[in-house]
Design an enzyme around this catalytic site. Structure first.
Site, PDB file in Angstrom:
ATOM      1  N   THR A 214       0.800  -1.275  -0.145  1.00 21.97           N
ATOM      2  CA  THR A 214       0.104  -0.104  -0.040  1.00 21.97           C
ATOM      3  C   THR A 214       0.704   1.292  -0.038  1.00 21.97           C
ATOM      4  O   THR A 214       1.974   1.248  -0.103  1.00 21.97           O
ATOM      5  CB  THR A 214      -0.849   0.098   1.293  1.00 21.97           C
TER       6      THR A 214
ATOM      7  N   LYS B 167       3.441   1.405  -3.927  1.00 24.55           N
ATOM      8  CA  LYS B 167       2.960   0.444  -4.944  1.00 24.55           C
ATOM      9  C   LYS B 167       3.874   0.547  -6.136  1.00 24.55           C
ATOM     10  O   LYS B 167       4.030  -0.462  -6.904  1.00 24.55           O
ATOM     11  CB  LYS B 167       1.793   1.077  -5.440  1.00 24.55           C
TER      12      LYS B 167
ATOM     13  N   ASP C 206      -6.103  -3.593  -7.999  1.00 24.14           N
ATOM     14  CA  ASP C 206      -6.835  -2.276  -7.634  1.00 24.14           C
ATOM     15  C   ASP C 206      -8.020  -2.073  -8.635  1.00 24.14           C
ATOM     16  O   ASP C 206      -9.000  -1.716  -8.306  1.00 24.14           O
ATOM     17  CB  ASP C 206      -6.074  -1.060  -7.439  1.00 24.14           C
TER      18      ASP C 206
ATOM     19  N   GLY D   1      -3.292   9.537  -9.196  1.00 27.36           N
ATOM     20  CA  GLY D   1      -2.191   9.224  -8.448  1.00 27.36           C
ATOM     21  C   GLY D   1      -2.395   7.606  -8.700  1.00 27.36           C
ATOM     22  O   GLY D   1      -2.740   7.021  -9.850  1.00 27.36           O
ATOM     23  N   GLY D   2      -1.763   6.653  -7.703  1.00 31.05           N
ATOM     24  CA  GLY D   2      -1.584   5.347  -8.025  1.00 31.05           C
ATOM     25  C   GLY D   2      -3.091   4.488  -8.338  1.00 31.05           C
ATOM     26  O   GLY D   2      -3.264   3.788  -9.058  1.00 31.05           O
ATOM     27  N   ALA D   3      -4.004   4.921  -7.358  1.00 32.63           N
ATOM     28  CA  ALA D   3      -5.340   4.284  -7.648  1.00 32.63           C
ATOM     29  C   ALA D   3      -5.928   4.815  -8.864  1.00 32.63           C
ATOM     30  O   ALA D   3      -6.711   3.945  -9.550  1.00 32.63           O
ATOM     31  CB  ALA D   3      -6.276   4.919  -6.393  1.00 32.63           C
TER      32      ALA D   3
ATOM     33  N   GLY E   7     -15.634   3.643  -0.993  1.00 34.61           N
ATOM     34  CA  GLY E   7     -14.606   2.989  -1.370  1.00 34.61           C
ATOM     35  C   GLY E   7     -14.577   1.602  -0.789  1.00 34.61           C
ATOM     36  O   GLY E   7     -13.755   0.887  -1.040  1.00 34.61           O
TER      37      GLY E   7
HETATM   38  P1  NAP Z   1      -1.759   9.088  -4.406  1.00 28.65           P
HETATM   39  O1  NAP Z   1      -0.862   8.413  -5.459  1.00 28.65           O
HETATM   40  O2  NAP Z   1      -0.825   9.801  -3.414  1.00 28.65           O
HETATM   41  O3  NAP Z   1      -2.545  10.013  -5.486  1.00 28.65           O
HETATM   42  C1  NAP Z   1      -3.297  11.275  -4.404  1.00 28.65           C
HETATM   43  C2  NAP Z   1      -4.114  11.965  -5.507  1.00 28.65           C
HETATM   44  O4  NAP Z   1      -4.989  12.984  -4.931  1.00 28.65           O
HETATM   45  C3  NAP Z   1      -3.460  12.699  -6.699  1.00 28.65           C
HETATM   46  O5  NAP Z   1      -4.320  12.722  -8.010  1.00 28.65           O
HETATM   47  C4  NAP Z   1      -3.260  14.136  -6.150  1.00 28.65           C
HETATM   48  O6  NAP Z   1      -3.157  15.242  -6.985  1.00 28.65           O
HETATM   49  C5  NAP Z   1      -4.659  14.213  -5.283  1.00 28.65           C
HETATM   50  N1  NAP Z   1      -4.898  15.186  -4.347  1.00 28.65           N
HETATM   51  C6  NAP Z   1      -4.381  15.127  -2.897  1.00 28.65           C
HETATM   52  N2  NAP Z   1      -4.546  16.238  -2.264  1.00 28.65           N
HETATM   53  C7  NAP Z   1      -5.260  17.084  -3.026  1.00 28.65           C
HETATM   54  C8  NAP Z   1      -5.905  18.443  -2.991  1.00 28.65           C
HETATM   55  N3  NAP Z   1      -5.851  19.042  -1.773  1.00 28.65           N
HETATM   56  N4  NAP Z   1      -6.328  18.838  -3.917  1.00 28.65           N
HETATM   57  C9  NAP Z   1      -6.518  18.100  -5.291  1.00 28.65           C
HETATM   58  N5  NAP Z   1      -5.900  17.009  -5.284  1.00 28.65           N
HETATM   59  C10 NAP Z   1      -5.502  16.390  -4.520  1.00 28.65           C
HETATM   60  O7  NAP Z   1      -2.654   8.170  -3.508  1.00 28.65           O
HETATM   61  P2  NAP Z   1      -3.510   7.198  -4.249  1.00 28.65           P
HETATM   62  O8  NAP Z   1      -2.944   5.618  -3.666  1.00 28.65           O
HETATM   63  O9  NAP Z   1      -3.916   7.172  -5.526  1.00 28.65           O
HETATM   64  O10 NAP Z   1      -4.936   7.190  -3.506  1.00 28.65           O
HETATM   65  C11 NAP Z   1      -5.598   8.144  -3.522  1.00 28.65           C
HETATM   66  C12 NAP Z   1      -7.081   7.882  -2.527  1.00 28.65           C
HETATM   67  O11 NAP Z   1      -7.685   6.861  -2.783  1.00 28.65           O
HETATM   68  C13 NAP Z   1      -6.875   7.947  -0.949  1.00 28.65           C
HETATM   69  O12 NAP Z   1      -7.860   8.557  -0.377  1.00 28.65           O
HETATM   70  C14 NAP Z   1      -6.763   6.456  -0.755  1.00 28.65           C
HETATM   71  O13 NAP Z   1      -7.358   6.124   0.536  1.00 28.65           O
HETATM   72  C15 NAP Z   1      -7.943   6.074  -1.718  1.00 28.65           C
HETATM   73  N6  NAP Z   1      -7.637   4.547  -2.280  1.00 28.65           N
HETATM   74  C16 NAP Z   1      -8.584   3.746  -1.697  1.00 28.65           C
HETATM   75  C17 NAP Z   1      -8.747   2.583  -2.193  1.00 28.65           C
HETATM   76  C18 NAP Z   1      -9.853   1.497  -2.024  1.00 28.65           C
HETATM   77  O14 NAP Z   1      -9.599   0.244  -1.937  1.00 28.65           O
HETATM   78  N7  NAP Z   1     -11.145   2.103  -1.548  1.00 28.65           N
HETATM   79  C19 NAP Z   1      -7.506   2.094  -2.829  1.00 28.65           C
HETATM   80  C20 NAP Z   1      -6.560   2.932  -2.951  1.00 28.65           C
HETATM   81  C21 NAP Z   1      -6.597   4.354  -2.648  1.00 28.65           C
HETATM   82  P3  NAP Z   1      -1.760  15.690  -7.356  1.00 28.65           P
HETATM   83  O15 NAP Z   1      -1.316  14.933  -8.359  1.00 28.65           O
HETATM   84  O16 NAP Z   1      -2.006  17.065  -7.737  1.00 28.65           O
HETATM   85  O17 NAP Z   1      -0.701  15.621  -6.034  1.00 28.65           O
END
Ligand code: NAP
Length: 278
Positions: free
Chosen positions: A61, A65, A101, A128-130, A244
């Site tokens: 996680t 990733k 995912d 992002g990653g998701a 989610g």
């Molecule tokens: P990540 O790779 O860190 O990506 C974060 C994303 O959020 C990027 O697009 C980032 O934009 C954006 N972001 C963060 N703060 C922001 C703000 N203040 N305003 C606008 N955009 C913002 O994280 P990730 O792994 O993709 O996870 C993202 C979310 O998905 C988390 O909330 C996580 O808990 C959730 N998630 C859920 C599952 C599930 O199974 N339900 C699985 C994976 C993830 P920038 O590129 O501009 O920084």
């Protein structure tokens, strides 16, 4: 005895141990699944150490990733396409990285909303990653995909990786008002993959939510809180909504299928997650 774990940093919040251990218990499988806090500088040692200790596999996680990719010996087609690994399988000679995912996200939408993305116009928020896994999964269908992200260059990178790998057509929409507002009003499905709506941004939505209308489906992959402000607003507007939890459960189900070719009881996993959430 099967030994598994999830590596991340931080890790104490992870609901994966509860979900997987509940499933082991339900099917009377001899297994244990533990949270493993790993320092980024010791990622390689952690993975090789788990293999040496006889672990069956790992989940991966945030923030690892992408970072684990150099330390696996093989990548599944899915992991190759999204450049992300959330599931590792150790075999005698190999360390295989896979990503569940995207498939988990799609299965949750199918099971909970009966959603088929074919023919849909979809706005994906985040890069992002998701978002990578979800975008790759959506593009297996004949859908029109718009992507917006606060950092435009990250959206460009995501799109160029997907197009390079598979020859898709995707539009990137700048995170600025006019065009984005038109798209928000016009699409069938909106998916938030950003962390906006959690913790310190709990009172924010990632896009202006007043433009939503009752013909739309809104999915937020945040599961804590169970109903983000985006989902609350969408519900008030009459949209169909999904949080989610389902993605979390179905990516775990698909990890089992990858490790053992066996489908665990998803109802038990849903219960374990819901019981752990405020
Ligand atoms: P990540 O790779 O860190 O990506 C974060 C994303 O959020 C990027 O697009 C980032 O934009 C954006 N972001 C963060 N703060 C922001 C703000 N203040 N305003 C606008 N955009 C913002 O994280 P990730 O792994 O993709 O996870 C993202 C979310 O998905 C988390 O909330 C996580 O808990 C959730 N998630 C859920 C599952 C599930 O199974 N339900 C699985 C994976 C993830 P920038 O590129 O501009 O920084």
């Amino acid at each position: 005895m099967e030994i598994l774990g999830v590596i991340g940093n931080p890790i104490s919040h992870s609901l994966s141990p509860k979900m997987h251990n509940a499933a082991f218990h339900a099917v009377r499988k001899q297994g244990i699944y533990i949270p493993l806090l790993v320092d980024e500088n010791q990622l390689e040692q952690a993975i090789n150490g788990a293999k040496a200790l006889g672990f069956t596999g790992l989940n991966v996680t945030v923030p690892f990733k992408e970072k684990v990719i150099p330390y696996v010996t093989d990548l599944s087609e899915e992991a190759k396409a999204v450049r992300s690994v959330n599931t590792i399988l150790f075999t005698q000679d190999a360390i295989i990285g896979h990503s569940t995912d995207g498939p988990g996200f799609e299965q949750a939408a199918k099971i909970e909303l009966g959603l088929d993305f074919s023919g849909s116009n979809i706005l994906l928020i985040g890069a992002g990653g998701a978002a990578r896994g979800i975008a790759n999964q959506l593009l297996k269908h004949d859908c029109t995909l718009y992507i917006t992200n606060r950092t435009y260059s990250r959206a460009q990178k995501l799109v160029s990786d997907l197009v390079k790998n598979q020859g898709y057509e995707i539009s990137i929409i700048k995170f600025a008002q006019n065009r984005l507002e038109q798209i928000i009003a016009a699409v069938d499905v909106i998916i938030n993959t950003t962390s906006v709506g959690m913790k310190e941004t709990i009172d924010q939505t990632p896009i202006p939510a007043d433009l939503l209308h009752e013909k739309q489906t809104v999915i937020d992959i945040i599961y804590n809180p169970k109903e983000s402000l985006l989902l609350k607003t969408a519900k008030e507007k009459g949209c169909r909504i999904q949080n989610g939890v389902g993605m979390l459960v179905w990516q775990a189900v698909k990890s089992w299928e990858f490790w053992w070719g066996v489908t665990p009881p998803s109802d038990v996993m849903y219960q374990a997650v819901k019981a752990s959430l405020p």
